[in-house]
Motif scaffolding. Structure first.
Motif, PDB file in Angstrom:
ATOM      1  N   ALA A   1       0.834  -1.206   0.000  1.00  0.00           N
ATOM      2  CA  ALA A   1       0.000   0.000   0.000  1.00  0.00           C
ATOM      3  C   ALA A   1       0.869   1.257   0.000  1.00  0.00           C
ATOM      4  O   ALA A   1       0.577   2.226  -0.718  1.00  0.00           O
ATOM      5  CB  ALA A   1      -0.930  -0.009   1.204  1.00  0.00           C
ATOM      6  N   GLU A   2       1.941   1.238   0.785  1.00  0.00           N
ATOM      7  CA  GLU A   2       2.849   2.389   0.812  1.00  0.00           C
ATOM      8  C   GLU A   2       3.530   2.568  -0.551  1.00  0.00           C
ATOM      9  O   GLU A   2       3.681   3.693  -1.013  1.00  0.00           O
ATOM     10  CB  GLU A   2       3.896   2.202   1.914  1.00  0.00           C
ATOM     11  N   HIS A   3       3.900   1.459  -1.178  1.00  0.00           N
ATOM     12  CA  HIS A   3       4.504   1.517  -2.510  1.00  0.00           C
ATOM     13  C   HIS A   3       3.539   2.137  -3.507  1.00  0.00           C
ATOM     14  O   HIS A   3       3.904   3.020  -4.280  1.00  0.00           O
ATOM     15  CB  HIS A   3       4.914   0.119  -2.961  1.00  0.00           C
ATOM     16  N   GLN A   4       2.302   1.675  -3.494  1.00  0.00           N
ATOM     17  CA  GLN A   4       1.301   2.190  -4.433  1.00  0.00           C
ATOM     18  C   GLN A   4       1.001   3.656  -4.193  1.00  0.00           C
ATOM     19  O   GLN A   4       0.654   4.382  -5.122  1.00  0.00           O
ATOM     20  CB  GLN A   4       0.036   1.354  -4.366  1.00  0.00           C
ATOM     21  N   ALA A   5       1.152   4.100  -2.944  1.00  0.00           N
ATOM     22  CA  ALA A   5       0.927   5.509  -2.615  1.00  0.00           C
ATOM     23  C   ALA A   5       2.137   6.376  -2.964  1.00  0.00           C
ATOM     24  O   ALA A   5       2.084   7.600  -2.822  1.00  0.00           O
ATOM     25  CB  ALA A   5       0.597   5.649  -1.130  1.00  0.00           C
ATOM     26  N   GLY A   6       3.228   5.734  -3.408  1.00  0.00           N
ATOM     27  CA  GLY A   6       4.418   6.494  -3.777  1.00  0.00           C
ATOM     28  C   GLY A   6       5.382   6.741  -2.641  1.00  0.00           C
ATOM     29  O   GLY A   6       6.374   7.443  -2.804  1.00  0.00           O
ATOM     30  N   ASN A   7       5.125   6.153  -1.480  1.00  0.00           N
ATOM     31  CA  ASN A   7       5.996   6.342  -0.320  1.00  0.00           C
ATOM     32  C   ASN A   7       6.976   5.174  -0.256  1.00  0.00           C
ATOM     33  O   ASN A   7       6.842   4.271   0.567  1.00  0.00           O
ATOM     34  CB  ASN A   7       5.154   6.445   0.956  1.00  0.00           C
ATOM     35  N   HIS A   8       7.983   5.201  -1.136  1.00  0.00           N
ATOM     36  CA  HIS A   8       8.870   4.059  -1.301  1.00  0.00           C
ATOM     37  C   HIS A   8       9.820   3.847  -0.122  1.00  0.00           C
ATOM     38  O   HIS A   8      10.148   2.702   0.197  1.00  0.00           O
ATOM     39  CB  HIS A   8       9.641   4.187  -2.612  1.00  0.00           C
ATOM     40  N   ASP A   9      10.221   4.921   0.534  1.00  0.00           N
ATOM     41  CA  ASP A   9      11.092   4.757   1.699  1.00  0.00           C
ATOM     42  C   ASP A   9      10.366   4.005   2.810  1.00  0.00           C
ATOM     43  O   ASP A   9      10.914   3.083   3.413  1.00  0.00           O
ATOM     44  CB  ASP A   9      11.584   6.106   2.205  1.00  0.00           C
ATOM     45  N   ALA A  10       9.126   4.397   3.076  1.00  0.00           N
ATOM     46  CA  ALA A  10       8.333   3.713   4.104  1.00  0.00           C
ATOM     47  C   ALA A  10       8.058   2.275   3.685  1.00  0.00           C
ATOM     48  O   ALA A  10       8.106   1.354   4.508  1.00  0.00           O
ATOM     49  CB  ALA A  10       7.023   4.456   4.360  1.00  0.00           C
ATOM     50  N   SER A  11       7.779   2.077   2.405  1.00  0.00           N
ATOM     51  CA  SER A  11       7.521   0.734   1.900  1.00  0.00           C
ATOM     52  C   SER A  11       8.730  -0.166   2.113  1.00  0.00           C
ATOM     53  O   SER A  11       8.596  -1.302   2.592  1.00  0.00           O
ATOM     54  CB  SER A  11       7.165   0.793   0.411  1.00  0.00           C
ATOM     55  N   MET A  12       9.904   0.307   1.779  1.00  0.00           N
ATOM     56  CA  MET A  12      11.109  -0.500   1.948  1.00  0.00           C
ATOM     57  C   MET A  12      11.365  -0.818   3.423  1.00  0.00           C
ATOM     58  O   MET A  12      11.788  -1.929   3.755  1.00  0.00           O
ATOM     59  CB  MET A  12      12.316   0.214   1.331  1.00  0.00           C
ATOM     60  N   ALA A  13      11.081   0.125   4.306  1.00  0.00           N
ATOM     61  CA  ALA A  13      11.262  -0.121   5.736  1.00  0.00           C
ATOM     62  C   ALA A  13      10.280  -1.177   6.225  1.00  0.00           C
ATOM     63  O   ALA A  13      10.649  -2.097   6.965  1.00  0.00           O
ATOM     64  CB  ALA A  13      11.091   1.181   6.517  1.00  0.00           C
ATOM     65  N   THR A  14       9.030  -1.057   5.816  1.00  0.00           N
ATOM     66  CA  THR A  14       7.999  -2.007   6.229  1.00  0.00           C
ATOM     67  C   THR A  14       8.301  -3.401   5.681  1.00  0.00           C
ATOM     68  O   THR A  14       8.209  -4.402   6.403  1.00  0.00           O
ATOM     69  CB  THR A  14       6.614  -1.542   5.748  1.00  0.00           C
ATOM     70  N   LEU A  15       8.675  -3.459   4.412  1.00  0.00           N
ATOM     71  CA  LEU A  15       9.014  -4.747   3.808  1.00  0.00           C
ATOM     72  C   LEU A  15      10.266  -5.332   4.452  1.00  0.00           C
ATOM     73  O   LEU A  15      10.384  -6.553   4.591  1.00  0.00           O
ATOM     74  CB  LEU A  15       9.181  -4.592   2.294  1.00  0.00           C
ATOM     75  N   GLY A  16      11.174  -4.496   4.891  1.00  0.00           N
ATOM     76  CA  GLY A  16      12.362  -4.956   5.614  1.00  0.00           C
ATOM     77  C   GLY A  16      12.006  -5.627   6.929  1.00  0.00           C
ATOM     78  O   GLY A  16      12.615  -6.622   7.325  1.00  0.00           O
ATOM     79  N   GLU A  17      11.000  -5.089   7.615  1.00  0.00           N
ATOM     80  CA  GLU A  17      10.522  -5.711   8.849  1.00  0.00           C
ATOM     81  C   GLU A  17       9.966  -7.100   8.575  1.00  0.00           C
ATOM     82  O   GLU A  17      10.230  -8.051   9.319  1.00  0.00           O
ATOM     83  CB  GLU A  17       9.431  -4.855   9.506  1.00  0.00           C
ATOM     84  N   ALA A  18       9.197  -7.211   7.495  1.00  0.00           N
ATOM     85  CA  ALA A  18       8.630  -8.506   7.127  1.00  0.00           C
ATOM     86  C   ALA A  18       9.742  -9.499   6.801  1.00  0.00           C
ATOM     87  O   ALA A  18       9.691 -10.669   7.225  1.00  0.00           O
ATOM     88  CB  ALA A  18       7.692  -8.352   5.944  1.00  0.00           C
ATOM     89  N   LYS A  19      10.753  -9.047   6.060  1.00  0.00           N
ATOM     90  CA  LYS A  19      11.870  -9.919   5.702  1.00  0.00           C
ATOM     91  C   LYS A  19      12.642 -10.357   6.955  1.00  0.00           C
ATOM     92  O   LYS A  19      13.103 -11.497   7.035  1.00  0.00           O
ATOM     93  CB  LYS A  19      12.790  -9.224   4.710  1.00  0.00           C
TER      94      LYS A  19
END
Length: 79
Positions: free
Chosen positions: A56-74
């Motif tokens: 959702a963050e990626h689709q909203a254009g907030n790529h920094d937040a998306s990468m941080a969130t996906l990093g938590e999942a990883k």
């Protein structure tokens, strides 16, 4: 001369921008790891929640937040 400098700057900036938006690759890695992960149901639910939020963050254009969130999942998946 100016054209050469602009071309050089564009070539140096391109790789950085390509890496900055690798959210889809991160989501694919999470999806692949989820198939074979031996996590508790709570951890699996948390990973899926983080993955959805990252998308959702990626689709909203907030790529920094998306990468941080996906990093938590990883991190929860150990990848």
């Amino acid at each position: 001369m100016l054209r050469t400098l602009l071309l050089a700057a564009a070539l140096f900036a391109f790789p950085a921008s390509a890496l900055a938006h690798s959210c889809p690759a991160e989501m694919a890695a999470i999806d692949a790891a989820l198939e074979t992960a031996s996590l508790s149901e709570d951890d699996k639910a948390k990973v899926m929640e983080l993955r959805a939020r990252g998308e959702a963050e990626h689709q909203a254009g907030n790529h920094d937040a998306s990468m941080a969130t996906l990093g938590e999942a990883k991190a929860l998946l150990g990848i």
